[in-house]
Write a protein that holds these residues in place. Structure first.
Motif, PDB file in Angstrom:
ATOM      1  N   PRO A 275      49.861  87.901 -39.639  1.00 40.84           N
ATOM      2  CA  PRO A 275      50.028  86.674 -38.854  1.00 40.84           C
ATOM      3  C   PRO A 275      49.118  85.539 -39.335  1.00 40.84           C
ATOM      4  CG  PRO A 275      49.955  88.574 -37.403  1.00 40.84           C
ATOM      5  CD  PRO A 275      49.574  89.061 -38.771  1.00 40.84           C
ATOM      6  N   LEU A 276      47.897  85.869 -39.738  1.00 41.20           N
ATOM      7  CA  LEU A 276      46.974  84.845 -40.226  1.00 41.20           C
ATOM      8  C   LEU A 276      47.491  84.206 -41.509  1.00 41.20           C
ATOM      9  CD1 LEU A 276      44.187  83.396 -40.262  1.00 41.20           C
ATOM     10  CD2 LEU A 276      43.316  85.378 -41.534  1.00 41.20           C
ATOM     11  N   VAL A 277      47.961  85.014 -42.450  1.00 44.21           N
ATOM     12  CA  VAL A 277      48.467  84.462 -43.708  1.00 44.21           C
ATOM     13  C   VAL A 277      49.692  83.588 -43.444  1.00 44.21           C
ATOM     14  CG1 VAL A 277      49.437  85.006 -45.964  1.00 44.21           C
ATOM     15  CG2 VAL A 277      47.516  86.331 -45.089  1.00 44.21           C
ATOM     16  N   ALA A 278      50.583  84.036 -42.563  1.00 50.31           N
ATOM     17  CA  ALA A 278      51.754  83.218 -42.219  1.00 50.31           C
ATOM     18  C   ALA A 278      51.320  81.885 -41.615  1.00 50.31           C
ATOM     19  CB  ALA A 278      52.658  83.977 -41.257  1.00 50.31           C
ATOM     20  N   HIS A 279      50.365  81.942 -40.706  1.00 47.70           N
ATOM     21  CA  HIS A 279      49.835  80.728 -40.066  1.00 47.70           C
ATOM     22  C   HIS A 279      49.281  79.771 -41.122  1.00 47.70           C
ATOM     23  CE1 HIS A 279      47.588  78.642 -36.716  1.00 47.70           C
ATOM     24  NE2 HIS A 279      46.847  78.288 -37.756  1.00 47.70           N
ATOM     25  N   LEU A 280      48.504  80.296 -42.051  1.00 49.41           N
ATOM     26  CA  LEU A 280      47.873  79.443 -43.059  1.00 49.41           C
ATOM     27  C   LEU A 280      48.893  78.889 -44.040  1.00 49.41           C
ATOM     28  CD1 LEU A 280      44.698  81.607 -43.728  1.00 49.41           C
ATOM     29  CD2 LEU A 280      44.778  79.385 -42.579  1.00 49.41           C
ATOM     30  N   LEU A 281      49.815  79.721 -44.511  1.00 49.31           N
ATOM     31  CA  LEU A 281      50.811  79.229 -45.468  1.00 49.31           C
ATOM     32  C   LEU A 281      51.682  78.151 -44.834  1.00 49.31           C
ATOM     33  CD1 LEU A 281      49.800  81.533 -47.242  1.00 49.31           C
ATOM     34  CD2 LEU A 281      52.191  82.060 -47.793  1.00 49.31           C
ATOM     35  N   GLU A 282      52.010  78.324 -43.572  1.00 46.04           N
ATOM     36  CA  GLU A 282      52.810  77.294 -42.906  1.00 46.04           C
ATOM     37  C   GLU A 282      52.047  75.979 -42.827  1.00 46.04           C
ATOM     38  OE1 GLU A 282      55.932  77.148 -39.260  1.00 46.04           O
ATOM     39  OE2 GLU A 282      53.983  78.043 -38.781  1.00 46.04           O
ATOM     40  N   SER A 283      50.730  76.047 -42.710  1.00 47.56           N
ATOM     41  CA  SER A 283      49.923  74.832 -42.581  1.00 47.56           C
ATOM     42  C   SER A 283      49.951  73.977 -43.838  1.00 47.56           C
ATOM     43  CB  SER A 283      48.471  75.190 -42.227  1.00 47.56           C
ATOM     44  OG  SER A 283      47.784  75.734 -43.347  1.00 47.56           O
TER      45      SER A 283
END
Length: 359
Positions: A275-283
């Motif tokens: 979830p953290l990587v998804a959150h960051l990549l979306e940013s």
């Protein structure tokens, strides 16, 4: 991929610390909790994992804690390691050898001082196709104006020299933090790759100066360096992939320091990793590169096929399917602390909100 649901095939973390003893019982289960089915395990225990037998024993201990994860094992580069041991390790399924410069990070007191000494070992690794994992820093030295902020760029000539001497040896520069490292790896051949952590996609110097829970080695650098990491992920470069360097320490070792005992280096991301990587990549508009970054790029470089699972379909027939993890868009607050009996650990971004969670 929809805007609210993401399916990721067989997420693989190609750099993780799972510790030992009762502390390992707490953190090993967080690999799967964070959405991952493969863990490339670091050997810097106390004492370090230096032999095939020690690596296989450690693997058995991890499998006893959580058998649902695939553990790839490594050896610690040390004077005891010989070409004969390399061939033995390869035959036993051990995947790589990790090099730590002396004294630059956790449990690296036995780290190397000269790469030339290990050329026979590297030659054997090249012959049997094992991976060399490099912690890409040199020790701080006032005489050469070297410190944590330029230790990685100062190391890069060693990487170039090793690649030139052993062009068929697969080498991974671990946890890159600088634009210089990104540019260097991109300039080298297909046998050189690079891991990037989740926290280095988020942090700069300002985030760890005075904030012990964001302090790790190598330290996060400047905004232009963070952007270079984000850009190469967004580019989808096939030789850059996730290695979380998730490194747990008890809160007492992270939150306090003394004149003789500095705060421990390590950021802990395992239980929130996907979830953290998804959150960051979306940013930074790279969400479409999530699966290559956390799965297929690394698996291709490490030659690790995706496991198939037997499942019963809607017709009642048993068929093989790839391991798949599903993320859904939902606000989720990161826990402040994980506790099992006498052990506890504080995760990265404790108390903050993520935009994704495991379905």
């Amino acid at each position: 991929m929809s805007t609210d649901t993401i399916r990721v095939v067989a997420p693989a973390d190609f750099h993780v610390h799972l510790r030992q003893g009762s502390f390992s019982e707490l953190v090993t289960k967080h690999v799967r909790k964070g959405g991952f089915t493969l863990a490339y395990v670091m050997p810097n225990l106390q004492p370090p994992i230096k032999s095939t037998e020690e690596a296989l024993l450690y693997k058995a201990q991890l499998q006893a804690i959580d058998p649902s994860v695939e553990y790839l094992m490594t050896l610690y580069l040390s004077p005891e390691l010989t070409p004969e041991e390399i061939r033995k390790a390869k035959a036993a399924g051990i995947v790589g050898v990790k090099s730590y410069p002396r004294g630059v990070t956790t449990n690296s007191e036995g780290g190397i001082e000269s790469y030339e000494t290990y050329y026979p070992v590297f030659e054997a690794m090249e012959q049997v196709d094992m991976v060399l994992n490099l912690h890409g820093e040199v020790p701080s030295d006032p005489a050469t104006n070297t410190c944590v902020l330029n230790a990685e760029p100062t190391f890069l000539p060693h990487l170039r020299k090793l690649h030139a001497r052993f062009p068929k040896l697969r080498i991974v520069l671990e946890h890159a933090t600088t634009k210089a490292a990104v540019d260097c790896v991109k300039s080298l051949g297909d046998t050189v790759a690079c891991t990037i952590t989740a926290h280095h996609l988020a942090l700069t110097v300002d985030d760890w100066a005075g904030q012990s829970f964001n302090f790790c080695k190598p330290v996060a650098k400047y905004p232009e360096d963070r952007k270079a990491l984000q850009d190469v992920v967004k580019e989808g470069h096939p030789r850059f992939f996730l290695g979380s360097d998730s490194a747990p320490h008890p809160p007492s070792k992270k939150s306090t320091a003394t004149p003789t005992q500095p705060c421990a280096a390590g950021v802990y991301t395992s239980p929130i990793l996907l979830p953290l990587v998804a959150h960051l990549l979306e940013s930074f508009d790279a969400l479409d590169k999530l699966e290559p970054f956390v799965s297929t790029n690394g698996r291709a470089f490490y030659k690790q096929p995706i496991r198939m699972t037997l499942v019963e379909n809607e017709s009642g027939e048993v068929e093989e399917r790839q391991d798949t993890v599903v993320l859904r868009r939902a606000k989720a607050t990161v826990e402040n602390q994980y506790v099992v009996r006498e052990n506890s650990v504080v995760p990265f971004w404790a108390g903050k909100e993520l935009e994704w969670e495991l379905a």
